[in-house]
Enzyme design. Structure first.
Site, PDB file in Angstrom:
ATOM      1  N   LYS A   1      54.489   7.883   9.564  1.00 33.06           N
ATOM      2  CA  LYS A   1      53.499   8.929   8.768  1.00 33.06           C
ATOM      3  C   LYS A   1      54.184   9.464   7.590  1.00 33.06           C
ATOM      4  O   LYS A   1      55.722   9.677   7.602  1.00 33.06           O
ATOM      5  CB  LYS A   1      53.242   9.968   9.771  1.00 33.06           C
ATOM      6  CG  LYS A   1      52.147   9.763  11.122  1.00 33.06           C
ATOM      7  CD  LYS A   1      51.981  10.899  11.752  1.00 33.06           C
ATOM      8  CE  LYS A   1      51.018  10.232  12.923  1.00 33.06           C
ATOM      9  NZ  LYS A   1      49.451   9.989  12.613  1.00 33.06           N
TER      10      LYS A   1
ATOM     11  N   ARG B   1      45.343   4.975  21.473  1.00 35.35           N
ATOM     12  CA  ARG B   1      44.508   3.956  22.262  1.00 35.35           C
ATOM     13  C   ARG B   1      45.197   2.873  23.018  1.00 35.35           C
ATOM     14  O   ARG B   1      44.736   2.473  23.928  1.00 35.35           O
ATOM     15  CB  ARG B   1      43.394   3.277  21.414  1.00 35.35           C
ATOM     16  CG  ARG B   1      44.015   2.621  20.118  1.00 35.35           C
ATOM     17  CD  ARG B   1      43.131   2.383  18.996  1.00 35.35           C
ATOM     18  NE  ARG B   1      43.178   3.315  18.351  1.00 35.35           N
ATOM     19  CZ  ARG B   1      42.526   3.507  16.787  1.00 35.35           C
ATOM     20  NH1 ARG B   1      41.805   2.450  16.457  1.00 35.35           N
ATOM     21  NH2 ARG B   1      42.598   4.602  15.968  1.00 35.35           N
TER      22      ARG B   1
HETATM   23  N1  BES Z   1      47.537  11.398  16.510  1.00 33.37           N
HETATM   24  C1  BES Z   1      47.062  10.680  15.647  1.00 33.37           C
HETATM   25  C2  BES Z   1      45.633  11.292  15.166  1.00 33.37           C
HETATM   26  C3  BES Z   1      45.706  12.485  14.390  1.00 33.37           C
HETATM   27  C4  BES Z   1      46.046  12.623  13.059  1.00 33.37           C
HETATM   28  C5  BES Z   1      45.467  13.741  15.035  1.00 33.37           C
HETATM   29  C6  BES Z   1      46.188  13.838  12.451  1.00 33.37           C
HETATM   30  C7  BES Z   1      45.565  14.965  14.625  1.00 33.37           C
HETATM   31  C8  BES Z   1      45.627  14.915  13.184  1.00 33.37           C
HETATM   32  C9  BES Z   1      46.844   9.338  16.116  1.00 33.37           C
HETATM   33  O1  BES Z   1      47.543   8.491  16.738  1.00 33.37           O
HETATM   34  C10 BES Z   1      46.773   8.531  14.613  1.00 33.37           C
HETATM   35  O2  BES Z   1      47.859   8.645  14.073  1.00 33.37           O
HETATM   36  N2  BES Z   1      45.655   8.023  14.101  1.00 33.37           N
HETATM   37  C11 BES Z   1      45.571   7.268  13.132  1.00 33.37           C
HETATM   38  C12 BES Z   1      44.927   6.165  13.370  1.00 33.37           C
HETATM   39  C13 BES Z   1      44.531   4.974  12.266  1.00 33.37           C
HETATM   40  C14 BES Z   1      46.030   4.379  11.911  1.00 33.37           C
HETATM   41  C15 BES Z   1      43.699   3.936  12.394  1.00 33.37           C
HETATM   42  C16 BES Z   1      44.633   8.246  12.055  1.00 33.37           C
HETATM   43  O3  BES Z   1      43.844   8.974  12.608  1.00 33.37           O
HETATM   44  O4  BES Z   1      45.280   8.178  10.952  1.00 33.37           O
HETATM   45 MN    MN Z   2      49.249   7.869  15.655  1.00 31.44          MN
END
Ligand code: BES
Ligand code: MN
Ligand code: ZN
Length: 507
Positions: free
Chosen positions: A265, A339
């Site tokens: 990230k 997931r």
């Molecule tokens: N924990 C995150 C989701 C999240 C992101 C929650 C920002 C709250 C704020 C999750 O694990 C994630 O990184 N999801 C990705 C999925 C994507 C790679 C398909 C996302 O939402 O960007």
């Molecule tokens: Mn994630």
């Protein structure tokens, strides 16, 4: 904080000795006898005060009042939502005074039911909550005792009891969610679950990497591979009903820190990924509430907990792993890790032959975009379950909104290299994540709550909200009420039983 219930009218209220009297006044206000009632009537008449939600009028050492401070606060139409906002405004108004004892008077409202009482309690607790774990010298919550003044204390007892249980759950969830990742490792979470279980006589079982490998949870293991912290799979069992009653299973995403892994990230706000275990925290919170309220119901809590880290041993985009269900998964993005841990926990849930399985997860940024911080995302193919959860959320002021699960949304999860891919392109990200999970839920009724937008606040007010503990406890209490009354584990006839648990169930 201690909440007490007391039968009071405005005349008696004038004689209550305390640091602050907080009097809620709604649109239906009818003046009665006594100086305080007259004061309210005059303030309304003069226009110095109105019942509009959040309107305040304050006095200090008013002659004729035993209390030091008086705060009149408008409560609008007197609905639960307005009462919550009014109670929060009133408590905020006296925050700087560092009052220890206050009376929150609901007795002047037209209609006070269970929901109004518990709603007011939750609002007071929420506005005065202070995080302490890694900031022990933070100015502590000054308010120690809040007496809820009502027209009929006996009639409000159930609301008071539920409020107490739910707020204990919310505060536990908040504190764990707020802890930074180095103070809330998978091991710490497991210890918390065990500590919670002991006095409440829950069964808590904690599995480590060995046991999880033996179970074949290849997907969960894959996420944990990049971290030095060993994973934990936490299994909690609350048995409030006969063994023959199928349990509700709650599954909470417990990523104690989500760096994204190799699909790392960006640095901005990455600290907020300590909140990626808010689903797990909400399950702990629900179990805390169950311990207090002891409803006649069986509930299982499952928490797959690990960190998502980049490392020489971490999973790489394109890696294919085999989940506990036997389905192979191509991990196209290591940041779609929630997931991957949930799918194995969902397969594990099958063994309980559950009446329903609800997973709670900070799953997608896309859900934040879709619904913001107001409503959690709700997904279920089962209309009865979806309606029950949506209704519970509305009643608990912890609302959610149903999103679709059409099969067309699963198209993008197809891959040439495994049974399913873990991402599906940019569109409808909250839905495609839910479609991924749905593949692991064929054997039971299932719902998914995406709490990515509602579990915490960013910015100056950064911190966990404790959501969706209130929604879940409301739902579970509703399920307990609907459960056929069978002899509980004690085998004592219910009507005559005097065990605390049986008394609690009747209350
Ligand atoms: N924990 C995150 C989701 C999240 C992101 C929650 C920002 C709250 C704020 C999750 O694990 C994630 O990184 N999801 C990705 C999925 C994507 C790679 C398909 C996302 O939402 O960007
Ligand atoms: Mn994630
Ligand atoms: Zn995550």
């Amino acid at each position: 904080m201690n909440f007490e219930l007391k039968t009071l009218d405005l005349a008696q209220l004038a004689r209550e000795k305390c640091d602050a009297l907080l009097v809620l006044v709604d649109d239906h206000f009818k003046p009665g006898s006594g100086a305080l009632s007259e004061l309210v009537a005059q303030a309304l008449k003069s226009g110095d005060f109105s019942a509009k939600t959040g309107r305040l009028l304050q006095t200090y050492r008013h002659p004729g009042l035993a209390a030091t401070r008086l705060v009149l606060v408008g409560a609008g139409d007197g609905s639960v939502k307005q009462v919550r906002n009014a109670a929060a405004a009133a408590v905020n108004a006296i925050k700087a005074s560092r009052c220890k004892q206050a009376v929150l008077h609901l007795g002047a409202l037209a209609a006070v039911n269970e929901a109004v009482v518990s709603g007011a309690m939750l609002a007071v607790a929420d506005t005065t909550y202070v995080y302490t774990t890694t900031k022990p010298k933070a100015e502590a919550r000054s308010l120690q005792t809040v007496t809820l003044g009502v027209a009929d204390a006996a009639a409000c007892q159930a609301g008071h009891r539920h409020g107490r249980g739910i707020l204990a759950g919310i505060e536990l969830a908040k504190e764990w969610a707020n802890r930074p990742a180095n103070h809330a490792t998978p091991t710490h979470l497991a210890t918390a679950a065990q500590a919670l279980g002991k006095p409440a006589k829950f069964k808590t079982e904690v599995l480590g990497p060995k046991e999880v490998t033996r179970l074949g949870m290849g997907s969960f293991l894959a996420v944990a591979k990049g971290s030095e912290e060993p994973l934990r799979f936490i299994v909690m069992r609350y048995d409030g009903a006969a063994k023959t009653e199928a349990p509700v299973v709650l599954v909470g995403k417990g990523i104690t820190f989500d760096t994204g892994g190799i699909s790392i990230k960006p640095a901005g706000e990455m600290d907020e990924m300590k909140f990626d275990m808010c689903g797990a925290a909400s399950v702990l919170g629900v179990f805390k509430a169950l311990a207090e309220l002891r409803p006649a119901l069986n509930v299982v809590g499952l928490i797959p907990a690990c960190e998502n880290m980049p490392d020489g041993r971490a999973i790489k985009p394109g890696d294919v792993v085999t989940s506990m269900s036997g389905q192979t998964i191509e991990i196209l993005n290591t940041d779609a890790e929630g997931r991957l841990v949930l799918c194995d926990a969902l397969t594990y849930a099958e063994r309980f032959k559950p009446r329903a399985v609800i997973d709670i997860a900070t799953l997608t940024g896309a859900c934040v975009v879709a619904l913001g911080g107001v409503r959690s995302g709700l997904f279920s193919a089962n209309d009865t379950l979806a309606t029950a959860l949506q209704t519970a959320g509305d009643a608990a002021l912890d609302p959610c909104w149903r999103l679709p699960l059409d099969d067309e949304y699963a198209e993008g999860l197809k891959t040439n290299f495994a049974d399913v891919a873990n991402i599906a392109g940019r569109m409808a990200g909250a839905v495609t994540a839910a479609k991924f999970l749905q593949r692991f839920t064929a054997k039971f009724d299932w719902a998914h709550l995406d709490i990515a937008g509602t579990a915490w606040k960013s910015g100056a007010a950064k911190g966990a909200t404790g959501r969706p503990v209130a929604l879940l406890v409301h739902y579970l209490l509703g399920q307990a009420a609907a459960t056929p009354a069978r002899a509980p584990a004690t085998r004592t006839p219910r009507a005559k039983s005097t065990t605390p648990a049986a008394r609690a169930r009747r209350a």
